[in-house]
Design an enzyme around this catalytic site. Structure first.
Site, PDB file in Angstrom:
ATOM      1  N   PHE A  72      53.002  86.891  41.735  1.00 20.16           N
ATOM      2  CA  PHE A  72      54.312  86.819  41.084  1.00 20.16           C
ATOM      3  C   PHE A  72      54.795  88.208  40.678  1.00 20.16           C
ATOM      4  O   PHE A  72      55.982  88.511  40.798  1.00 20.16           O
ATOM      5  CB  PHE A  72      54.259  85.884  39.873  1.00 20.16           C
ATOM      6  CG  PHE A  72      54.040  84.447  40.254  1.00 20.16           C
ATOM      7  CD1 PHE A  72      55.028  83.729  40.904  1.00 20.16           C
ATOM      8  CD2 PHE A  72      52.837  83.821  39.987  1.00 20.16           C
ATOM      9  CE1 PHE A  72      54.830  82.406  41.273  1.00 20.16           C
ATOM     10  CE2 PHE A  72      52.629  82.498  40.349  1.00 20.16           C
ATOM     11  CZ  PHE A  72      53.623  81.787  40.989  1.00 20.16           C
ATOM     12  N   HIS A  95      49.937  83.854  35.278  1.00 22.53           N
ATOM     13  CA  HIS A  95      51.389  84.085  35.357  1.00 22.53           C
ATOM     14  C   HIS A  95      52.041  82.712  35.541  1.00 22.53           C
ATOM     15  O   HIS A  95      52.129  82.198  36.651  1.00 22.53           O
ATOM     16  CB  HIS A  95      51.697  85.040  36.525  1.00 22.53           C
ATOM     17  CG  HIS A  95      53.045  85.679  36.441  1.00 22.53           C
ATOM     18  ND1 HIS A  95      53.264  87.004  36.748  1.00 22.53           N
ATOM     19  CD2 HIS A  95      54.252  85.173  36.074  1.00 22.53           C
ATOM     20  CE1 HIS A  95      54.561  87.288  36.578  1.00 22.53           C
ATOM     21  NE2 HIS A  95      55.169  86.182  36.179  1.00 22.53           N
ATOM     22  N   GLY A  96      52.476  82.151  34.427  1.00 25.90           N
ATOM     23  CA  GLY A  96      52.969  80.768  34.422  1.00 25.90           C
ATOM     24  C   GLY A  96      54.183  80.579  35.311  1.00 25.90           C
ATOM     25  O   GLY A  96      54.959  81.515  35.525  1.00 25.90           O
ATOM     26  N   HIS A  97      54.346  79.366  35.828  1.00 28.57           N
ATOM     27  CA  HIS A  97      55.471  79.071  36.700  1.00 28.57           C
ATOM     28  C   HIS A  97      55.758  77.576  36.698  1.00 28.57           C
ATOM     29  O   HIS A  97      54.852  76.766  36.599  1.00 28.57           O
ATOM     30  CB  HIS A  97      55.205  79.563  38.124  1.00 28.57           C
ATOM     31  CG  HIS A  97      53.851  79.180  38.651  1.00 28.57           C
ATOM     32  ND1 HIS A  97      52.710  79.896  38.353  1.00 28.57           N
ATOM     33  CD2 HIS A  97      53.460  78.147  39.407  1.00 28.57           C
ATOM     34  CE1 HIS A  97      51.673  79.322  38.926  1.00 28.57           C
ATOM     35  NE2 HIS A  97      52.085  78.250  39.576  1.00 28.57           N
ATOM     36  N   MET A  98      57.030  77.235  36.800  1.00 34.42           N
ATOM     37  CA  MET A  98      57.457  75.843  36.875  1.00 34.42           C
ATOM     38  C   MET A  98      57.682  75.446  38.333  1.00 34.42           C
ATOM     39  O   MET A  98      58.378  76.141  39.070  1.00 34.42           O
ATOM     40  CB  MET A  98      58.767  75.645  36.088  1.00 34.42           C
ATOM     41  CG  MET A  98      59.264  74.207  36.101  1.00 34.42           C
ATOM     42  SD  MET A  98      60.721  73.961  35.036  1.00 34.42           S
ATOM     43  CE  MET A  98      61.992  74.784  35.998  1.00 34.42           C
TER      44      MET A  98
END
Ligand SMILES: [Zn+2]
Length: 159
Positions: free
Chosen positions: A24, A117-120
């Site tokens: 990301f 690394h957060g993600h929707m």
């Protein structure tokens, strides 16, 4: 879950060994086409999942590394919400799916492939595809080339 052969997936796996750091963060700093970025906001951006469950499987992620859903600041939380809604509109224009699942994996045991690394996920759904849980927690590759999918959604976003 059935795994289909897809040459671009193999290419990605082969190249992954040569690349350092977070996918990301590389996408945040890199070229849109190379990293399958379809739209950029001020605090977050949207890219295609390289291991899509369905055509147009999007990931909405903050530029900031090291945060997931619980740690998003106000600006990130709002923009990720808005980008999810705009992603639904773009996917509707490009593919006319019959529904969507939106969701977050927090922690590796929840199915997150990249935990730092957060993600929707924004996953388009059609009648007859499989249930909700495997969508976010497993991998299924569909036979449309990702570069073409990226172009199609990016163009739909501009309309
Ligand atoms: Zn990162």
């Amino acid at each position: 879950m059935e795994r289909l052969w897809a040459p671009w997936r193999l290419e990605y796996i082969e190249r992954a060994d040569e690349q350092d750091g977070c996918v990301f963060c590389r996408a945040a700093e890199g070229d849109d086409e190379e990293h399958l970025v379809v739209h950029r906001g001020a605090h977050a951006f949207v890219l295609l999942n390289k291991f899509p469950y369905a055509s147009g499987h999007l990931l909405v992620t903050p530029y900031r590394h090291g945060v997931n859903f619980p740690e998003l600041d106000e600006a990130e939380a709002l923009e990720i919400h808005r980008l999810g809604a705009a992603g639904i509109a773009a996917l509707t224009a490009a593919y006319a799916p019959e529904g969507f699942n939106l969701g977050w994996n927090v922690g590796r045991n929840a199915g997150a492939g990249i935990v730092d690394h957060g993600h929707m996920h924004v996953v388009p759904r059609w009648r007859g595809d499989t249930n909700f849980m495997p969508v976010l927690a497993d991998v299924k590759v569909i036979p449309e080339h990702l570069a073409e999918t990226r172009r199609r959604i990016a163009e739909a976003w501009e309309r």
